[in-house]
Design a protein around this motif. Structure first.
Motif, PDB file in Angstrom:
ATOM      1  N   ASP A  85      -9.669  13.870  -7.708  1.00  0.00           N
ATOM      2  CA  ASP A  85      -9.336  12.497  -7.347  1.00  0.00           C
ATOM      3  C   ASP A  85      -8.894  11.670  -8.551  1.00  0.00           C
ATOM      4  O   ASP A  85      -8.034  10.795  -8.423  1.00  0.00           O
ATOM      5  N   GLN A  86      -9.473  11.953  -9.725  1.00  0.00           N
ATOM      6  CA  GLN A  86      -9.076  11.166 -10.891  1.00  0.00           C
ATOM      7  C   GLN A  86      -7.610  11.404 -11.236  1.00  0.00           C
ATOM      8  O   GLN A  86      -6.899  10.488 -11.669  1.00  0.00           O
ATOM      9  N   TYR A  87      -7.118  12.614 -11.001  1.00  0.00           N
ATOM     10  CA  TYR A  87      -5.709  12.898 -11.255  1.00  0.00           C
ATOM     11  C   TYR A  87      -4.828  12.414 -10.117  1.00  0.00           C
ATOM     12  O   TYR A  87      -3.678  12.023 -10.338  1.00  0.00           O
ATOM     13  N   ARG A  88      -5.367  12.430  -8.892  1.00  0.00           N
ATOM     14  CA  ARG A  88      -4.610  11.860  -7.782  1.00  0.00           C
ATOM     15  C   ARG A  88      -4.374  10.376  -8.011  1.00  0.00           C
ATOM     16  O   ARG A  88      -3.272   9.861  -7.804  1.00  0.00           O
ATOM     17  N   ARG A  89      -5.411   9.657  -8.466  1.00  0.00           N
ATOM     18  CA  ARG A  89      -5.254   8.231  -8.736  1.00  0.00           C
ATOM     19  C   ARG A  89      -4.247   8.002  -9.856  1.00  0.00           C
ATOM     20  O   ARG A  89      -3.432   7.080  -9.802  1.00  0.00           O
ATOM     21  N   LEU A  90      -4.308   8.871 -10.889  1.00  0.00           N
ATOM     22  CA  LEU A  90      -3.355   8.743 -11.991  1.00  0.00           C
ATOM     23  C   LEU A  90      -1.934   8.934 -11.483  1.00  0.00           C
ATOM     24  O   LEU A  90      -1.018   8.190 -11.835  1.00  0.00           O
ATOM     25  N   TRP A  91      -1.723   9.938 -10.637  1.00  0.00           N
ATOM     26  CA  TRP A  91      -0.395  10.176 -10.084  1.00  0.00           C
ATOM     27  C   TRP A  91       0.052   9.004  -9.227  1.00  0.00           C
ATOM     28  O   TRP A  91       1.182   8.539  -9.314  1.00  0.00           O
ATOM     29  N   ASP A  92      -0.849   8.517  -8.362  1.00  0.00           N
ATOM     30  CA  ASP A  92      -0.504   7.390  -7.493  1.00  0.00           C
ATOM     31  C   ASP A  92      -0.114   6.169  -8.299  1.00  0.00           C
ATOM     32  O   ASP A  92       0.833   5.451  -7.971  1.00  0.00           O
ATOM     33  N   GLU A  93      -0.873   5.905  -9.381  1.00  0.00           N
ATOM     34  CA  GLU A  93      -0.648   4.696 -10.154  1.00  0.00           C
ATOM     35  C   GLU A  93       0.638   4.767 -10.973  1.00  0.00           C
ATOM     36  O   GLU A  93       1.323   3.775 -11.166  1.00  0.00           O
ATOM     37  N   ARG A  94       0.983   5.958 -11.446  1.00  0.00           N
ATOM     38  CA  ARG A  94       2.076   6.048 -12.411  1.00  0.00           C
ATOM     39  C   ARG A  94       3.373   6.581 -11.835  1.00  0.00           C
ATOM     40  O   ARG A  94       4.446   6.214 -12.303  1.00  0.00           O
ATOM     41  N   TYR A  95       3.270   7.487 -10.875  1.00  0.00           N
ATOM     42  CA  TYR A  95       4.460   8.235 -10.542  1.00  0.00           C
ATOM     43  C   TYR A  95       4.919   8.117  -9.092  1.00  0.00           C
ATOM     44  O   TYR A  95       6.107   8.223  -8.828  1.00  0.00           O
ATOM     45  N   ASP A  96       4.025   7.938  -8.159  1.00  0.00           N
ATOM     46  CA  ASP A  96       4.444   7.911  -6.769  1.00  0.00           C
ATOM     47  C   ASP A  96       5.210   6.648  -6.443  1.00  0.00           C
ATOM     48  O   ASP A  96       4.844   5.556  -6.857  1.00  0.00           O
ATOM     49  N   THR A  97       6.267   6.810  -5.677  1.00  0.00           N
ATOM     50  CA  THR A  97       6.993   5.668  -5.145  1.00  0.00           C
ATOM     51  C   THR A  97       6.509   5.418  -3.727  1.00  0.00           C
ATOM     52  O   THR A  97       6.566   6.307  -2.878  1.00  0.00           O
ATOM     53  N   THR A  98       6.003   4.226  -3.499  1.00  0.00           N
ATOM     54  CA  THR A  98       5.563   3.847  -2.162  1.00  0.00           C
ATOM     55  C   THR A  98       6.731   3.192  -1.441  1.00  0.00           C
ATOM     56  O   THR A  98       7.328   2.240  -1.937  1.00  0.00           O
ATOM     57  N   ILE A  99       7.057   3.706  -0.261  1.00  0.00           N
ATOM     58  CA  ILE A  99       8.166   3.184   0.524  1.00  0.00           C
ATOM     59  C   ILE A  99       7.636   2.707   1.869  1.00  0.00           C
ATOM     60  O   ILE A  99       6.988   3.469   2.590  1.00  0.00           O
ATOM     61  N   THR A 100       7.886   1.452   2.194  1.00  0.00           N
ATOM     62  CA  THR A 100       7.452   0.879   3.462  1.00  0.00           C
ATOM     63  C   THR A 100       8.627   0.165   4.122  1.00  0.00           C
ATOM     64  O   THR A 100       9.649  -0.103   3.491  1.00  0.00           O
ATOM     65  N   GLN A 101       8.440  -0.158   5.399  1.00  0.00           N
ATOM     66  CA  GLN A 101       9.446  -0.910   6.156  1.00  0.00           C
ATOM     67  C   GLN A 101       8.761  -2.151   6.728  1.00  0.00           C
ATOM     68  O   GLN A 101       8.267  -2.140   7.855  1.00  0.00           O
ATOM     69  N   PRO A 102       8.721  -3.244   5.948  1.00  0.00           N
ATOM     70  CA  PRO A 102       7.972  -4.430   6.375  1.00  0.00           C
ATOM     71  C   PRO A 102       8.566  -5.147   7.576  1.00  0.00           C
ATOM     72  O   PRO A 102       7.874  -5.926   8.233  1.00  0.00           O
ATOM     73  N   SER A 103       9.835  -4.911   7.864  1.00  0.00           N
ATOM     74  CA  SER A 103      10.452  -5.485   9.057  1.00  0.00           C
ATOM     75  C   SER A 103      11.529  -4.532   9.530  1.00  0.00           C
ATOM     76  O   SER A 103      11.806  -3.511   8.892  1.00  0.00           O
ATOM     77  N   ASP A 104      12.171  -4.873  10.652  1.00  0.00           N
ATOM     78  CA  ASP A 104      13.169  -3.949  11.199  1.00  0.00           C
ATOM     79  C   ASP A 104      14.485  -3.973  10.442  1.00  0.00           C
ATOM     80  O   ASP A 104      15.412  -3.225  10.774  1.00  0.00           O
ATOM     81  N   ARG A 105      14.577  -4.808   9.387  1.00  0.00           N
ATOM     82  CA  ARG A 105      15.796  -4.840   8.577  1.00  0.00           C
ATOM     83  C   ARG A 105      15.490  -4.790   7.080  1.00  0.00           C
ATOM     84  O   ARG A 105      16.327  -5.192   6.267  1.00  0.00           O
TER      85      ARG A 105
END
Length: 247
Positions: A85-105
């Motif tokens: 988990d400590q490395y998962r958090r490191l990866w999440d914090e530094r490298y992962d791109t979070t992509i969301t769709q806050p609205s339909d456009r």
């Protein structure tokens, strides 16, 4: 258990038979003979596997009359999970791109870079940096007039010889905090999106949040289906490599 419990657990879990034994014991205690039933190997071979699991602390063997029963001890798995988990958090914090769709456009992307804000901002707004990463790390021709009302044009040259051109106009600039610009793929002229990039620094690392607004839901969905997520991941990986050369 050994002096290095994490290594012992990894070694124990490396064998599919031992993983299957643990899965069986997760449902309840069992004797050696019961554990051996599903496998085309001898009871003696199962006993050797149980010895590995016992030394790793993953099982406990007890004796009841003439029977030896085995039960699962999940404690080492929790230790292993905490280590991962400590490395998962490191990866999440530094490298992962979070992509969301806050609205339909809209599409919002968030990414953290291990570099100060001024440097990350420069990497997004100066041709000398952009050509190293913007086109997924492929060769890039770029022209940029970085001022409000100024324009940019990037041409990515893919390994197969294809060229992809993009253009836009800078609508708002707040150095080094915010950029609002248009974005248009020249292969689909007239479909103009508006990008808002926000740069926030935390403990020497920079979070880049990009919100892209489209004219229609169809335009947004077309961007998603075009392979945007992979392209962004490749470009940001190239930016990571470029930033590392500047620190």
């Amino acid at each position: 258990m050994t002096a290095d419990p994490v290594s012992a657990v990894f070694a124990a879990l490396a064998d599919p038979t031992r993983r299957a034994i643990l899965a069986r014991l997760a449902a309840g205690e069992a004797t050696v003979n019961e554990l051996a039933e599903p496998f085309p190997i001898s009871v003696q071979a199962i006993s050797k596997h149980l010895g590995v699991l016992e030394r790793a602390g993953l099982i406990v063997r007890t004796r009841e009359a003439q029977w030896r029963r085995c039960r699962l001890d999940p404690t080492p798995l929790r230790t292993l999970a905490e280590w991962v988990d400590q490395y998962r958090r490191l990866w999440d914090e530094r490298y992962d791109t979070t992509i969301t769709q806050p609205s339909d456009r809209e599409i919002t992307m968030t990414r953290t870079f291990d570099a100060p804000r001024e440097l990350v901002f420069a990497a997004h707004t100066q041709a000398e940096h952009l050509r190293h990463w913007w086109g997924r790390g492929n060769p890039l021709d770029t022209e940029i007039d970085f001022r409000e009302g100024g324009r940019y044009r990037h041409v990515e040259h893919a390994p197969d010889g294809s060229a992809y051109a993009f253009r836009g106009e800078f609508r708002e600039i707040v150095v080094p905090e915010r950029v609002v610009q248009t974005f248009e793929f020249e292969g689909m002229p007239g479909h103009v999106a508006v990008e808002t990039l926000v740069f926030t620094e935390h403990d020497g690392r920079t979070v880049v949040t990009t919100t892209t607004s489209f004219d229609t839901t169809q335009d947004r969905d077309g961007m998603v289906e075009s392979g945007m997520a992979q392209g962004v991941a490749e470009s940001y990986a190239a930016l990571d490599r470029h930033l590392a050369t500047l620190r």
